[in-house]
Write a protein that holds these residues in place. Structure first.
Motif, mmCIF file in Angstrom:
data_model
loop_
_atom_site.group_PDB
_atom_site.id
_atom_site.type_symbol
_atom_site.label_atom_id
_atom_site.label_comp_id
_atom_site.label_asym_id
_atom_site.label_seq_id
_atom_site.Cartn_x
_atom_site.Cartn_y
_atom_site.Cartn_z
ATOM 1 N N ALA A 376 -38.702 34.516 -78.714
ATOM 2 C CA ALA A 376 -38.007 33.138 -78.139
ATOM 3 C C ALA A 376 -37.805 33.351 -76.269
ATOM 4 C CB ALA A 376 -36.691 33.399 -78.542
ATOM 5 N N ILE A 377 -37.621 34.608 -76.033
ATOM 6 C CA ILE A 377 -37.526 34.756 -74.373
ATOM 7 C C ILE A 377 -38.984 34.477 -73.886
ATOM 8 C CG2 ILE A 377 -37.125 36.368 -72.792
ATOM 9 C CD1 ILE A 377 -35.305 38.168 -74.725
ATOM 10 N N ILE A 378 -39.773 34.853 -74.546
ATOM 11 C CA ILE A 378 -41.173 34.485 -73.783
ATOM 12 C C ILE A 378 -41.419 32.976 -74.010
ATOM 13 C CG2 ILE A 378 -43.650 34.552 -74.037
ATOM 14 C CD1 ILE A 378 -43.261 37.702 -75.350
ATOM 15 N N THR A 379 -41.000 32.381 -74.775
ATOM 16 C CA THR A 379 -41.175 30.845 -75.071
ATOM 17 C C THR A 379 -40.331 30.040 -73.994
ATOM 18 O OG1 THR A 379 -41.572 31.199 -77.503
ATOM 19 C CG2 THR A 379 -41.059 28.860 -76.841
ATOM 20 N N LEU A 380 -39.275 30.518 -73.808
ATOM 21 C CA LEU A 380 -38.380 29.895 -72.925
ATOM 22 C C LEU A 380 -38.683 30.100 -71.633
ATOM 23 C CD1 LEU A 380 -34.716 30.528 -74.255
ATOM 24 C CD2 LEU A 380 -35.902 28.179 -74.114
ATOM 25 N N PHE A 381 -39.122 31.124 -71.003
ATOM 26 C CA PHE A 381 -39.291 31.505 -69.551
ATOM 27 C C PHE A 381 -40.955 31.550 -69.314
ATOM 28 C CE2 PHE A 381 -35.193 32.954 -70.691
ATOM 29 C CZ PHE A 381 -34.575 32.464 -69.686
ATOM 30 N N ILE A 382 -41.736 31.922 -70.301
ATOM 31 C CA ILE A 382 -43.277 31.681 -69.809
ATOM 32 C C ILE A 382 -43.864 30.665 -70.058
ATOM 33 C CG2 ILE A 382 -45.492 33.476 -70.167
ATOM 34 C CD1 ILE A 382 -43.181 34.943 -69.060
ATOM 35 N N VAL A 383 -43.795 29.919 -71.240
ATOM 36 C CA VAL A 383 -44.680 28.936 -71.678
ATOM 37 C C VAL A 383 -44.540 27.785 -70.728
ATOM 38 C CG1 VAL A 383 -45.014 27.465 -73.697
ATOM 39 C CG2 VAL A 383 -44.604 29.574 -74.180
ATOM 40 N N PRO A 384 -43.173 27.434 -70.447
ATOM 41 C CA PRO A 384 -43.042 26.457 -69.349
ATOM 42 C C PRO A 384 -44.066 26.375 -68.086
ATOM 43 C CG PRO A 384 -40.889 27.005 -70.330
ATOM 44 C CD PRO A 384 -41.832 28.102 -70.711
ATOM 45 N N MET A 385 -44.299 27.739 -67.558
ATOM 46 C CA MET A 385 -45.148 27.668 -66.692
ATOM 47 C C MET A 385 -46.459 27.196 -66.578
ATOM 48 S SD MET A 385 -44.300 31.920 -65.578
ATOM 49 C CE MET A 385 -42.538 32.437 -65.057
ATOM 50 N N PHE A 386 -46.890 26.945 -67.800
ATOM 51 C CA PHE A 386 -48.296 26.437 -67.948
ATOM 52 C C PHE A 386 -48.300 25.072 -68.864
ATOM 53 C CE2 PHE A 386 -48.060 29.821 -71.065
ATOM 54 C CZ PHE A 386 -48.463 29.199 -72.472
ATOM 55 N N TYR A 387 -47.240 24.879 -69.730
ATOM 56 C CA TYR A 387 -47.078 23.902 -70.329
ATOM 57 C C TYR A 387 -46.232 22.847 -70.057
ATOM 58 C CZ TYR A 387 -47.403 21.039 -74.924
ATOM 59 O OH TYR A 387 -47.511 20.017 -75.824
ATOM 60 N N HIS A 388 -46.292 21.762 -69.656
ATOM 61 C CA HIS A 388 -45.248 20.736 -69.211
ATOM 62 C C HIS A 388 -45.361 19.674 -69.865
ATOM 63 C CE1 HIS A 388 -45.664 23.278 -65.654
ATOM 64 N NE2 HIS A 388 -46.968 23.169 -65.550
ATOM 65 N N GLU A 389 -45.707 19.344 -70.972
ATOM 66 C CA GLU A 389 -45.722 18.259 -71.961
ATOM 67 C C GLU A 389 -44.849 18.378 -73.058
ATOM 68 O OE1 GLU A 389 -49.749 17.247 -72.858
ATOM 69 O OE2 GLU A 389 -50.597 17.536 -70.988
ATOM 70 N N MET A 390 -43.980 19.035 -73.258
ATOM 71 C CA MET A 390 -42.832 19.133 -74.197
ATOM 72 C C MET A 390 -42.101 18.053 -74.395
ATOM 73 S SD MET A 390 -41.966 21.289 -76.671
ATOM 74 C CE MET A 390 -42.532 22.938 -76.161
ATOM 75 N N PRO A 391 -42.187 17.287 -75.543
ATOM 76 C CA PRO A 391 -41.325 16.234 -75.567
ATOM 77 C C PRO A 391 -39.779 16.435 -75.433
ATOM 78 C CG PRO A 391 -42.861 16.361 -77.465
ATOM 79 C CD PRO A 391 -42.699 17.697 -76.786
ATOM 80 N N PRO A 392 -39.226 15.566 -74.668
ATOM 81 C CA PRO A 392 -37.597 15.582 -74.149
ATOM 82 C C PRO A 392 -36.775 15.681 -75.560
ATOM 83 C CG PRO A 392 -38.656 13.812 -72.836
ATOM 84 C CD PRO A 392 -39.896 14.247 -73.923
ATOM 85 N N ALA A 393 -37.240 15.048 -76.561
ATOM 86 C CA ALA A 393 -36.277 15.095 -77.787
ATOM 87 C C ALA A 393 -36.407 16.605 -78.490
ATOM 88 C CB ALA A 393 -36.937 14.011 -78.805
ATOM 89 N N ILE A 394 -37.468 17.462 -78.092
ATOM 90 C CA ILE A 394 -37.517 18.750 -78.552
ATOM 91 C C ILE A 394 -37.012 19.909 -77.605
ATOM 92 C CG2 ILE A 394 -39.032 20.459 -79.492
ATOM 93 C CD1 ILE A 394 -40.962 17.985 -80.655
ATOM 94 N N GLY A 395 -37.681 19.738 -76.633
ATOM 95 C CA GLY A 395 -37.136 20.773 -75.706
ATOM 96 C C GLY A 395 -37.565 22.041 -76.012
ATOM 97 N N PHE A 396 -37.674 22.952 -74.986
ATOM 98 C CA PHE A 396 -37.991 24.360 -75.087
ATOM 99 C C PHE A 396 -37.229 25.215 -75.709
ATOM 100 C CE2 PHE A 396 -41.009 23.153 -71.562
ATOM 101 C CZ PHE A 396 -42.089 23.828 -72.089
#
Length: 462
Positions: A376-396
Motif C-alpha cells: 500500500a505504501i508503494i502504491t501511494l508514493f511510487i505509482v503516482p510518479m509514473f501513472y497520472h490517469e487515476m480516476p478522481p472517483a477512485i483515487g490512489f
C-alpha cells in the motif's frame, strides 16, 4: 588427484584396452560402490567385458549396488553357474533385493538357483513388500538365550560370526524365538565367563513390525539414535534387523521420491544417475503432470475473461495482478513444504489438523498484513510518479487499499491451503508430496485472480 580417482582411471583404461589382467588388478583396489558407478556408465560391449573378467565374489557386491533397472540385464549376462554363485555370495537381504528388481519370469528362474540352505529364508523375505521393514531387513544377526553363560554365548556366536551383519547388539530370545532383550558386545567382553546372560541383558525398548513401512523404520533409527533396529512379527518373534546402512539408503530413496513429486514428476523414481537415465524416461515422468497443470491453468484464463470489464475500467490493476498471484504461490509453497517435512519426520498425526490450520492461519494473517501494508505504501508514493490517469472517483488511497486487502487475503488463504492440502492428501491415501509446489501454485494462481478482482470490484466500485 586422489588415489580413488587414479584407480578409477586405471579401471577405465583397462576396459578401453580390453586388458583383463590390468583390469583385475585395478578393480581389486576399488570399492564395489565405485565399480558399480563405473559399470553403470559403460556401453553394452564394455559391460560385457566387465562382467566376463571381474572376480565373481566382488561382482556380487557390485550388482547389489546397481540401479534396479540394470539388475536383470546384468544378471542376464551371466551363465547359470555364475548366477548361482552370485546369489550364493550375497547376503539374504541383498539376494531378496535382486529378486525384487527382476521380472516375475526371471525371479522364478533365479529362485531355482538359490542354494537349499538359503531358499527358505529367501522365500520368507520375499513375502514382504520391497518398501517394508521386512523387505529391507537382514536375517544375519546375533541371538543367544538368557539361561546361557557368557562363555556359552560366545561359543554360540562364534559359529556364525562370519555371516552376522552386526554384533553391536546381540539379541536374547526364548525357545520360541521371541525377543526378550539384548546385550552389547562389551557386556560379553568385560564380564566373567560364568556370568549369566540374564544378569546383564537389557530391555529392548524399540522394535518394528516387519509389515511396517520402511520410512517408519528409518525415522525410529534416526529419532532414537539406534545402532540397529530389531524387526519382529505379530508374536514378537525377531525376524531380522535393520542397520544404519539400510537407513541411509531408505532416507535417500524417500527424500528423492519426495523431491521429485514436489517438482511434479510422476511414476517410480529412477535409481540410475541423471545422465544415465534415458531421455524418454525423463519425458514420460514429466509430461503427465505438466499437461494436467497446463489444463488446470486454463481456469486462470476463464477468470480473466469473466473479469475483463474490470480490467478495461481500470487497466492499472494489471500492474499488481502478477504480484498478488505470485505471492500466493510463494507462501502456499512455503507452507506445504514445511508441513510435508513435518509429516515426513513423524511430527504430525491425524489429530493435529486444527493445530496446523490455526498456526498457519495466524502466520498467514501476519505475513499478509505486513506485506499488504508495504505494498500500500508503494502504491501511494511510487505509482503516482509514473501513472497520472487515476480516476478522481477512485483515487490512489482507495486503490492502495484494494491492492493491500487483496494481497493480504491471498497470502492468508494460500498459506492455509498450502498447509492443509498435504494433510488432506494423506487422509485420502495420496502421497502428500504430490500436491506440493506445482499443484498448489496452479490452484492459488486461480484463487488469487478471483480474490484480486472481487476485492477490486467491491472497493473500487467497478
Amino acid at each position: 588427484m586422489s588415489e580413488e580417482a587414479k584407480d578409477t582411471r586405471r579401471v577405465m583404461e583397462a576396459i578401453e584396452e580390453c586388458d583383463s589382467a590390468k583390469f583385475l588388478k585395478a578393480a581389486d583396489a576399488l570399492h564395489y560402490a565405485d565399480l558399480a558407478e563405473i559399470f553403470e556408465g559403460l556401453n553394452d560391449d564394455k559391460r560385457e567385458f566387465f562382467s566376463a573378467h571381474i572376480d565373481k565374489e566382488k561382482f556380487a557386491d557390485v550388482i547389489t549396488d546397481l540401479p534396479d533397472t540394470l539388475v536383470e540385464e546384468t544378471m542376464g549376462r551371466l551363465d547359470t553357474d555364475e548366477q548361482r554363485e552370485i546369489l550364493d555370495q550375497v547376503s539374504d537381504d541383498d539376494r531378496v533385493d535382486i529378486l525384487q528388481d527382476v521380472s516375475d519370469d526371471a525371479r522364478e528362474r533365479l529362485l531355482e538357483l538359490v542354494e537349499p540352505d538359503d531358499i527358505e529364508v529367501t522365500k520368507s523375505l520375499l513375502k514382504y513388500g520391497e518398501h517394508t521393514a521386512g523387505g529391507r531387513m537382514t536375517t544375519h544377526f546375533g541371538s543367544i538365550r538368557a539361561e546361557m553363560t557368557i562363555k556359552e554365548a560366545l561359543r554360540s556366536l562364534r559359529e556364525y560370526s562370519d555371516e552376522t551383519e552386526s554384533f553391536s547388539r546381540v539379541y536374547v530370545v526364548d525357545a520360541k524365538e521371541r525377543l526378550c532383550g539384548y546385550v552389547r558386545f562389551r557386556d560379553l567382553a568385560f564380564n566373567t565367563w560364568e556370568t549369566k546372560i540374564s544378569s546383564v541383558q537389557r530391555e529392548v525398548k524399540r522394535s518394528i513390525l516387519a509389515s511396517a513401512d520402511q520410512e517408519e523404520a528409518a525415522q525410529m533409527v534416526s529419532k532414537y539414535d539406534l545402532f540397529v533396529l530389531p524387526v519382529v512379527d505379530e508374536q514378537n518373534r525377531i525376524l531380522g534387523i535393520i542397520t544404519h546402512d539400510d537407513v541411509v539408503e531408505i532416507l535417500e530413496e524417500e527424500s528423492t521420491e519426495d523431491m521429485e513429486k514436489m517438482a511434479g514428476f510422476s511414476g517410480e523414481i529412477s535409481e540410475e544417475t541423471y545422465l544415465n537415465t534415458p531421455t524418454m524416461t525423463h519425458f514420460k515422468r514429466r509430461f503427465p503432470w505438466l499437461f494436467g497443470l497446463a489444463v488446470l491453468a486454463i481456469a486462470s484464463g476463464i477468470v480473466m475473461i469473466k473479469f475483463e470489464h474490470v480490467l478495461e475500467s481500470l487497466f492499472i490493476l494489471s500492474l499488481f495482478l502478477p504480484m498478488v498471484v505470485a505471492a500466493g504461490g510463494n507462501t502456499g509453497g512455503q507452507a506445504s513444504t514445511m508441513v510435508i517435512r513435518a509429516m515426513a519426520l513423524g511430527e504430525l498425526d491425524e489429530g493435529t489438523l486444527w493445530r496446523v490450520a490455526w498456526k498457519e492461519l495466524r502466520l498467514g494473517l501476519m505475513l499478509g498484513s505486513l506485506l499488504g501494508i508495504g505494498m500500500a505504501i508503494i502504491t501511494l508514493f511510487i505509482v503516482p510518479m509514473f501513472y497520472h490517469e487515476m480516476p478522481p472517483a477512485i483515487g490512489f488511497t482507495k486503490f492502495a487499499a484494494a491492492v493491500a486487502i487483496s494481497l493480504g487475503v491471498q497470502i492468508t488463504s494460500s498459506t492455509l491451503v498450502g498447509s492443509l492440502l498435504p494433510i488432506g492428501a494423506r487422509a485420502a491415501k495420496i502421497d502428500p508430496a504430490v500436491v506440493a509446489a506445482p499443484a498448489i501454485t496452479t490452484i492459488v494462481d486461480v484463487s488469487g485472480m478471483v480474490i484480486y478482482f472481487f476485492v477490486a470490484k467491491a472497493i473500487l466500485g467497478l
